[in-house]
Design a protein around this motif. Sequence first.
Motif, PDB file in Angstrom:
ATOM      1  N   CYS A  25       0.844  -1.193   0.000  1.00 21.98           N
ATOM      2  CA  CYS A  25       0.000   0.000   0.000  1.00 21.98           C
ATOM      3  C   CYS A  25       0.880   1.243   0.000  1.00 21.98           C
ATOM      4  N   TYR A  26       0.506   2.190  -0.843  1.00 20.51           N
ATOM      5  CA  TYR A  26       1.141   3.502  -0.876  1.00 20.51           C
ATOM      6  C   TYR A  26       0.121   4.515  -0.387  1.00 20.51           C
ATOM      7  N   VAL A  27       0.428   5.184   0.737  1.00 19.00           N
ATOM      8  CA  VAL A  27      -0.462   6.196   1.287  1.00 19.00           C
ATOM      9  C   VAL A  27      -0.080   7.543   0.694  1.00 19.00           C
ATOM     10  N   ALA A  28      -1.042   8.172   0.014  1.00 17.37           N
ATOM     11  CA  ALA A  28      -0.859   9.516  -0.533  1.00 17.37           C
ATOM     12  C   ALA A  28      -1.727  10.478   0.266  1.00 17.37           C
ATOM     13  N   ASP A  29      -1.177  11.660   0.555  1.00 23.20           N
ATOM     14  CA  ASP A  29      -2.042  12.662   1.173  1.00 23.20           C
ATOM     15  C   ASP A  29      -2.653  13.530   0.071  1.00 23.20           C
ATOM     16  N   THR A  30      -3.586  14.368   0.440  1.00 21.61           N
ATOM     17  CA  THR A  30      -4.319  15.152  -0.559  1.00 21.61           C
ATOM     18  C   THR A  30      -3.452  16.214  -1.233  1.00 21.61           C
ATOM     19  N   GLU A  31      -2.203  16.379  -0.781  1.00 22.01           N
ATOM     20  CA  GLU A  31      -1.239  17.259  -1.458  1.00 22.01           C
ATOM     21  C   GLU A  31      -0.354  16.478  -2.424  1.00 22.01           C
ATOM     22  N   GLY A  32      -0.549  15.154  -2.501  1.00 21.44           N
ATOM     23  CA  GLY A  32       0.209  14.331  -3.436  1.00 21.44           C
ATOM     24  C   GLY A  32       1.504  13.762  -2.900  1.00 21.44           C
ATOM     25  N   ARG A  33       1.771  13.956  -1.613  1.00 17.83           N
ATOM     26  CA  ARG A  33       2.970  13.352  -1.018  1.00 17.83           C
ATOM     27  C   ARG A  33       2.697  11.880  -0.686  1.00 17.83           C
ATOM     28  N   ILE A  34       3.768  11.086  -0.650  1.00 22.51           N
ATOM     29  CA  ILE A  34       3.671   9.659  -0.331  1.00 22.51           C
ATOM     30  C   ILE A  34       4.370   9.395   0.997  1.00 22.51           C
ATOM     31  N   LEU A  35       3.747   8.574   1.822  1.00 21.23           N
ATOM     32  CA  LEU A  35       4.363   8.161   3.078  1.00 21.23           C
ATOM     33  C   LEU A  35       5.324   7.010   2.785  1.00 21.23           C
ATOM     34  N   ILE A  36       6.611   7.276   2.968  1.00 21.74           N
ATOM     35  CA  ILE A  36       7.645   6.265   2.750  1.00 21.74           C
ATOM     36  C   ILE A  36       8.126   5.799   4.123  1.00 21.74           C
ATOM     37  N   THR A  37       8.347   4.501   4.256  1.00 24.93           N
ATOM     38  CA  THR A  37       8.754   3.951   5.552  1.00 24.93           C
ATOM     39  C   THR A  37      10.058   3.172   5.433  1.00 24.93           C
ATOM     40  N   GLN A  38      10.756   3.126   6.545  1.00 23.36           N
ATOM     41  CA  GLN A  38      11.907   2.244   6.682  1.00 23.36           C
ATOM     42  C   GLN A  38      11.459   1.096   7.580  1.00 23.36           C
ATOM     43  N   ARG A  39      11.638  -0.134   7.095  1.00 19.38           N
ATOM     44  CA  ARG A  39      11.236  -1.288   7.894  1.00 19.38           C
ATOM     45  C   ARG A  39      12.047  -1.350   9.186  1.00 19.38           C
ATOM     46  N   ALA A  40      11.398  -1.774  10.252  1.00 21.34           N
ATOM     47  CA  ALA A  40      12.070  -1.874  11.552  1.00 21.34           C
ATOM     48  C   ALA A  40      13.316  -2.739  11.441  1.00 21.34           C
ATOM     49  N   LEU A  41      14.340  -2.366  12.185  1.00 23.54           N
ATOM     50  CA  LEU A  41      15.612  -3.091  12.132  1.00 23.54           C
ATOM     51  C   LEU A  41      15.490  -4.502  12.690  1.00 23.54           C
ATOM     52  N   GLY A  42      14.455  -4.756  13.493  1.00 20.00           N
ATOM     53  CA  GLY A  42      14.250  -6.086  14.061  1.00 20.00           C
ATOM     54  C   GLY A  42      13.383  -7.004  13.216  1.00 20.00           C
ATOM     55  N   LYS A  43      12.957  -6.544  12.027  1.00 17.21           N
ATOM     56  CA  LYS A  43      12.103  -7.378  11.168  1.00 17.21           C
ATOM     57  C   LYS A  43      12.881  -8.609  10.702  1.00 17.21           C
ATOM     58  N   ARG A  44      12.174  -9.729  10.583  1.00 17.78           N
ATOM     59  CA  ARG A  44      12.778 -11.002  10.152  1.00 17.78           C
ATOM     60  C   ARG A  44      13.243 -10.920   8.693  1.00 17.78           C
ATOM     61  N   THR A  45      12.453 -10.287   7.837  1.00 16.50           N
ATOM     62  CA  THR A  45      12.810 -10.197   6.417  1.00 16.50           C
ATOM     63  C   THR A  45      13.058  -8.746   6.013  1.00 16.50           C
ATOM     64  N   PHE A  46      14.124  -8.524   5.296  1.00 14.74           N
ATOM     65  CA  PHE A  46      14.498  -7.219   4.760  1.00 14.74           C
ATOM     66  C   PHE A  46      14.452  -6.103   5.810  1.00 14.74           C
ATOM     67  N   PRO A  47      15.132  -6.288   6.953  1.00 18.03           N
ATOM     68  CA  PRO A  47      15.137  -5.237   7.975  1.00 18.03           C
ATOM     69  C   PRO A  47      15.852  -3.984   7.466  1.00 18.03           C
ATOM     70  N   GLY A  48      15.322  -2.821   7.852  1.00 15.34           N
ATOM     71  CA  GLY A  48      15.996  -1.562   7.572  1.00 15.34           C
ATOM     72  C   GLY A  48      15.880  -1.018   6.162  1.00 15.34           C
ATOM     73  N   VAL A  49      15.227  -1.732   5.249  1.00 16.49           N
ATOM     74  CA  VAL A  49      15.106  -1.197   3.891  1.00 16.49           C
ATOM     75  C   VAL A  49      14.005  -0.145   3.841  1.00 16.49           C
ATOM     76  N   TRP A  50      14.150   0.808   2.925  1.00 10.24           N
ATOM     77  CA  TRP A  50      13.135   1.828   2.696  1.00 10.24           C
ATOM     78  C   TRP A  50      12.170   1.307   1.647  1.00 10.24           C
ATOM     79  N   THR A  51      10.893   1.583   1.853  1.00  8.26           N
ATOM     80  CA  THR A  51       9.876   1.001   0.982  1.00  8.26           C
ATOM     81  C   THR A  51       8.613   1.860   0.995  1.00  8.26           C
TER      82      THR A  51
END
Length: 192
Positions: free
Chosen positions: A37-63
Amino acid sequence: MGVEEIVLLNADDEAVGTAPKSDSHHRDTPYHLAFSCYVADTEGRILITQRALGKRTFPGVWTGSCCGHPGPGEKLRDAVLRRLRDELGMPEASLTSVLPRFQYRAVAEDGTVEHERCPVVRAVVPAGGNVQANPAEVEHAEWWTWERCLELAGRPESSPWYRLQLAELAPLGAPLEWPDAGRSGLPPALGW
């Protein structure tokens, strides 16, 4: 809360069983149902996240904003709204199916495989909305311009699925212009 289960798929994207999520991601991860899911606000910006460093798969990647696995019998819309609440503290959003046919396979540095049929959804929220990121899931969450999102797709710190999804999303224009792709392309195992 019980054990979270993923929906296993055959080559025709039909449900063929379930498995515990915690035991299913390894070097021979079975093909299964997911979403991004890509969250867009009404100004057209996208919420980008970095996965938690403790995640089992692909920790710390931006997505993208959030991702997850629909549970057995759970509709896509319900799964996305559940993960938006659980990961980002977002109680409501307007959802659109954008890339219903997306699927990918990726291998992490430690050899862990992701192999998913992963429809992509856009969620639209009001500008200035408060994000309450769950630290077990999200290390950082930031509102980015679309141009910055496109730049991230060319950098190695982004997730493999993000890079593949952006290659399909970029030709669709700015996030608020992405057309509704409808529901007919969703896998047979998943209702809206």
